[in-house]
Scaffold this active site. Sequence first.
Site, short mmCIF file in Angstrom:
data_model
loop_
_atom_site.label_atom_id
_atom_site.label_comp_id
_atom_site.label_asym_id
_atom_site.label_seq_id
_atom_site.Cartn_x
_atom_site.Cartn_y
_atom_site.Cartn_z
N ASP A 13 7.60 5.76 -4.93
CA ASP A 13 6.19 5.99 -4.60
C ASP A 13 6.02 7.48 -4.29
O ASP A 13 7.00 8.20 -4.08
CB ASP A 13 5.80 5.14 -3.37
N GLU A 155 -2.32 6.19 7.41
CA GLU A 155 -1.16 6.97 7.88
C GLU A 155 -1.34 7.41 9.33
O GLU A 155 -0.37 7.64 10.04
CB GLU A 155 -0.90 8.15 6.93
N HIS A 189 -1.52 1.76 0.14
CA HIS A 189 -1.84 1.70 1.56
C HIS A 189 -2.81 0.58 1.93
O HIS A 189 -2.88 0.17 3.08
CB HIS A 189 -2.46 3.01 2.03
#
Length: 273
Positions: A13, A155, A189
């Site tokens: 990734d 994040e 995500h």
Amino acid sequence: MKPDRDAPVGVFDSGVGGLTVAREIMRNLPSEKIVYFGDTARVPYGSKSKENVIRYSRQIIHFLLEQQVKAIVIACNTASAFALDEVRDEFEIPILGVIEPGARVAAKETKNKKVGVIGTEGTISSGIHASYLKKLNPEITVIGKACPLFVPLVEEGWLHDPVTLEVVARYLQEFKEKDVDTLILGCTHYPLIRSTIRDFMGERVRLVNPAYETALELASLLEKEGLLSTGKEQEEFPYRFYVSDLADKFKAFANSILPYDVEMTKKIDIEKY
Ligand code: DGL
């Protein structure tokens, strides 16, 4: 020569996001060993050109081949959108992306034939979901939307924060208005804010998690190729993690989402490959 079935699976990734895919592989294929590479020095891929994402993907595949993996999963949606076709033609090893498995399930699940797709700017501008979905069923209408703010929010760890809910509402209102009944979470995500997306979209909209669907597809691929692990070879570190920058930061994020304590994390120079 046929690869060793007890060799690890390579997963890569642009950074930490692909750990959502690694996590599904760990859950659904517990006998498989994994070598994960996160390109933390060159993240994000979502706003990069196709040309660069292909170049990065090639370098990472060379690195993973050096680790003697038996198959490769491109966990990054942007890299799958831009590079999968190119690298599949170039390398002999089985390579799987995350776009097709998600699109296939969405085509099967939608009742009103209105499918939404969210992802990075690169993934959405590639139009790849629409072309797969149309091939599977020409009657499907596909509505795509780039949601670039989701990645930094995840994040930052703001998974259930009111700010995230507000951003979700701003981006996804259009899907409500257009009455989509199926929404593909087309970025590594997004499964981490699935419940916030669910709260906004409501129970009637089917959310497709490509990370999960890809793990199932990996199982079928390995089985078909005679490459499912025998599970006999035990290793001290069945999961190895490599990054191109800041191994400690990666480790902290990984430990917050994986059902496993990440010990082996190593920084490598990916430009060498
Ligand atoms: N991993 C990327 C994807 O799934 C998201 C982060 C990035 O832009 O690199 O598209």
